[in-house]
Write a protein that holds these residues in place. Sequence first.
Motif, PDB file in Angstrom:
ATOM      1  N   VAL A  35       0.845  -1.201   0.000  1.00  0.00           N
ATOM      2  CA  VAL A  35       0.000   0.000   0.000  1.00  0.00           C
ATOM      3  C   VAL A  35       0.875   1.244   0.000  1.00  0.00           C
ATOM      4  O   VAL A  35       2.059   1.196   0.340  1.00  0.00           O
ATOM      5  CB  VAL A  35      -0.933   0.036   1.236  1.00  0.00           C
ATOM      6  CG1 VAL A  35      -1.895  -1.132   1.216  1.00  0.00           C
ATOM      7  CG2 VAL A  35      -0.125   0.050   2.523  1.00  0.00           C
ATOM      8  N   ARG A  36       0.275   2.356  -0.362  1.00  0.00           N
ATOM      9  CA  ARG A  36       0.896   3.662  -0.203  1.00  0.00           C
ATOM     10  C   ARG A  36      -0.195   4.700  -0.001  1.00  0.00           C
ATOM     11  O   ARG A  36      -1.346   4.495  -0.417  1.00  0.00           O
ATOM     12  CB  ARG A  36       1.812   4.012  -1.368  1.00  0.00           C
ATOM     13  CG  ARG A  36       1.153   4.142  -2.722  1.00  0.00           C
ATOM     14  CD  ARG A  36       2.197   4.547  -3.769  1.00  0.00           C
ATOM     15  NE  ARG A  36       2.847   5.792  -3.401  1.00  0.00           N
ATOM     16  CZ  ARG A  36       3.951   6.254  -4.004  1.00  0.00           C
ATOM     17  NH1 ARG A  36       4.529   5.548  -4.962  1.00  0.00           N
ATOM     18  NH2 ARG A  36       4.480   7.399  -3.638  1.00  0.00           N
ATOM     19  N   SER A  37       0.154   5.814   0.610  1.00  0.00           N
ATOM     20  CA  SER A  37      -0.850   6.796   1.020  1.00  0.00           C
ATOM     21  C   SER A  37      -1.334   7.671  -0.127  1.00  0.00           C
ATOM     22  O   SER A  37      -2.512   8.029  -0.196  1.00  0.00           O
ATOM     23  CB  SER A  37      -0.294   7.678   2.141  1.00  0.00           C
ATOM     24  OG  SER A  37       0.030   6.897   3.274  1.00  0.00           O
ATOM     25  N   LEU A  38      -0.439   8.025  -1.036  1.00  0.00           N
ATOM     26  CA  LEU A  38      -0.828   8.890  -2.154  1.00  0.00           C
ATOM     27  C   LEU A  38       0.061   8.603  -3.350  1.00  0.00           C
ATOM     28  O   LEU A  38       1.137   8.030  -3.233  1.00  0.00           O
ATOM     29  CB  LEU A  38      -0.769  10.365  -1.755  1.00  0.00           C
ATOM     30  CG  LEU A  38       0.498  10.883  -1.061  1.00  0.00           C
ATOM     31  CD1 LEU A  38       1.550  11.302  -2.064  1.00  0.00           C
ATOM     32  CD2 LEU A  38       0.154  12.051  -0.147  1.00  0.00           C
ATOM     33  N   LYS A  39      -0.402   9.034  -4.510  1.00  0.00           N
ATOM     34  CA  LYS A  39       0.347   8.773  -5.735  1.00  0.00           C
ATOM     35  C   LYS A  39      -0.108   9.738  -6.818  1.00  0.00           C
ATOM     36  O   LYS A  39      -1.289  10.050  -6.941  1.00  0.00           O
ATOM     37  CB  LYS A  39       0.116   7.318  -6.192  1.00  0.00           C
ATOM     38  CG  LYS A  39       0.764   6.950  -7.517  1.00  0.00           C
ATOM     39  CD  LYS A  39       2.266   7.054  -7.459  1.00  0.00           C
ATOM     40  CE  LYS A  39       2.896   6.718  -8.801  1.00  0.00           C
ATOM     41  NZ  LYS A  39       4.357   6.960  -8.813  1.00  0.00           N
ATOM     42  N   LYS A  40       0.844  10.202  -7.605  1.00  0.00           N
ATOM     43  CA  LYS A  40       0.507  11.031  -8.761  1.00  0.00           C
ATOM     44  C   LYS A  40      -0.240  10.190  -9.789  1.00  0.00           C
ATOM     45  O   LYS A  40       0.147   9.051 -10.073  1.00  0.00           O
ATOM     46  CB  LYS A  40       1.777  11.602  -9.390  1.00  0.00           C
ATOM     47  CG  LYS A  40       1.510  12.437 -10.643  1.00  0.00           C
ATOM     48  CD  LYS A  40       2.805  12.851 -11.315  1.00  0.00           C
ATOM     49  CE  LYS A  40       2.520  13.555 -12.638  1.00  0.00           C
ATOM     50  NZ  LYS A  40       3.754  13.861 -13.391  1.00  0.00           N
ATOM     51  N   ILE A  41      -1.311  10.740 -10.343  1.00  0.00           N
ATOM     52  CA  ILE A  41      -2.105  10.029 -11.351  1.00  0.00           C
ATOM     53  C   ILE A  41      -1.495  10.298 -12.728  1.00  0.00           C
ATOM     54  O   ILE A  41      -1.457  11.440 -13.192  1.00  0.00           O
ATOM     55  CB  ILE A  41      -3.578  10.465 -11.311  1.00  0.00           C
ATOM     56  CG1 ILE A  41      -4.182  10.140  -9.938  1.00  0.00           C
ATOM     57  CG2 ILE A  41      -4.377   9.778 -12.414  1.00  0.00           C
ATOM     58  CD1 ILE A  41      -5.601  10.632  -9.753  1.00  0.00           C
ATOM     59  N   ASP A  42      -1.009   9.234 -13.368  1.00  0.00           N
ATOM     60  CA  ASP A  42      -0.375   9.358 -14.681  1.00  0.00           C
ATOM     61  C   ASP A  42      -1.247   8.858 -15.816  1.00  0.00           C
ATOM     62  O   ASP A  42      -1.149   9.343 -16.944  1.00  0.00           O
ATOM     63  CB  ASP A  42       0.944   8.566 -14.699  1.00  0.00           C
ATOM     64  CG  ASP A  42       1.923   9.027 -13.646  1.00  0.00           C
ATOM     65  OD1 ASP A  42       2.363  10.186 -13.720  1.00  0.00           O
ATOM     66  OD2 ASP A  42       2.262   8.233 -12.742  1.00  0.00           O
ATOM     67  N   TYR A  43      -2.088   7.873 -15.530  1.00  0.00           N
ATOM     68  CA  TYR A  43      -2.777   7.144 -16.602  1.00  0.00           C
ATOM     69  C   TYR A  43      -4.138   6.703 -16.101  1.00  0.00           C
ATOM     70  O   TYR A  43      -4.279   6.280 -14.952  1.00  0.00           O
ATOM     71  CB  TYR A  43      -1.922   5.926 -16.980  1.00  0.00           C
ATOM     72  CG  TYR A  43      -2.213   5.282 -18.300  1.00  0.00           C
ATOM     73  CD1 TYR A  43      -2.627   6.012 -19.407  1.00  0.00           C
ATOM     74  CD2 TYR A  43      -2.039   3.898 -18.462  1.00  0.00           C
ATOM     75  CE1 TYR A  43      -2.860   5.396 -20.616  1.00  0.00           C
ATOM     76  CE2 TYR A  43      -2.270   3.269 -19.675  1.00  0.00           C
ATOM     77  CZ  TYR A  43      -2.676   4.026 -20.757  1.00  0.00           C
ATOM     78  OH  TYR A  43      -2.908   3.421 -21.963  1.00  0.00           O
ATOM     79  N   VAL A  44      -5.149   6.796 -16.958  1.00  0.00           N
ATOM     80  CA  VAL A  44      -6.504   6.348 -16.616  1.00  0.00           C
ATOM     81  C   VAL A  44      -6.885   5.205 -17.542  1.00  0.00           C
ATOM     82  O   VAL A  44      -6.749   5.302 -18.763  1.00  0.00           O
ATOM     83  CB  VAL A  44      -7.522   7.497 -16.745  1.00  0.00           C
ATOM     84  CG1 VAL A  44      -8.944   6.974 -16.503  1.00  0.00           C
ATOM     85  CG2 VAL A  44      -7.209   8.614 -15.769  1.00  0.00           C
TER      86      VAL A  44
END
Length: 317
Positions: free
Chosen positions: A220-229
Amino acid sequence: MAKVQTKDLLEQFKLELVAGEGGLEREFIMSDISRPGVELTGYFRYYPKARLQVLGKTELSYFNELSSEERIERSNRLCTDITPCIVISRGMDIPVELINACDESDVPLLRSPYKTTRVVSRLTNFLEAKFAPFTTMHGVLVDIHGVGVLITGQSGVGKSETALELVKRGHRLVADDSVEIRQEDYDRLIGSSPDLIEHLLEIRGLGIINVMTLFGASAVRSLKKIDYVINLESWDEKKQYDRIGMDEETIKIIDVDIPKAIVPVRPGRNLAVIIEVAAMNFRLKRLGVNAAEEFSSRLTKMIDQEKTSVDKGVDYD
């Protein structure tokens, strides 16, 4: 809009409270920061009093050269009823006139041991993140080989089950069902999970499972940059799907256009593998390797060769 109070800065950056304790619950209404150098000369016509005020070595050096009466007058004008706080950098000694003015007006006076540029940078990043445009989307956010993939689609299409398979394959879950998205820059979207469902995954037939408990903290991780949908949709026999990959769609989230792919769902398709490969292919494209363009180039070259052969009357049979 996020609610940010001066006491949040104390907790986040471990600043020293020097004066104005009664104003720790003052709220910020903007993320901008001001260094009131011109105001210390006595020019307050355009004083941005609603901003966080930072006094560095330059400002305090000039302030200390003023007469006692001028320091009192400038301090009183710096401390207004809507000024959230004043921060002193480099751990410098603070003139008593400014301390008294902050105590009288309940404007928190804080001190940091770090250099002015570092203080301004950290405070700016913190406030901009808090005041960033915000939205919520239905979907699953997974970190796949460093690519933040937001999986969307209608309820029941298999988003959570696909995320579970991706976690089993070594990738990391960020959020399931509801993804909170903040635009922290003009082209940067950060996704996270609501606190209530953080690290949780809903699997129909099983119920709620805790991914971190089952697979460990590395899952798991708390946050992430959205690169792809990637949008999952039920297979439609009448619809023409992209088979080469030359068509590049985008989806606008807040004010940012994010690359998007549509993956049709039907029995027998391993969605986790498809999405994993899609993320890897997306990384390759960012590195300048585009398989679809390479195939198109090969095809064009072959057609040109065949055309040239026909024009020359060459018969390979």
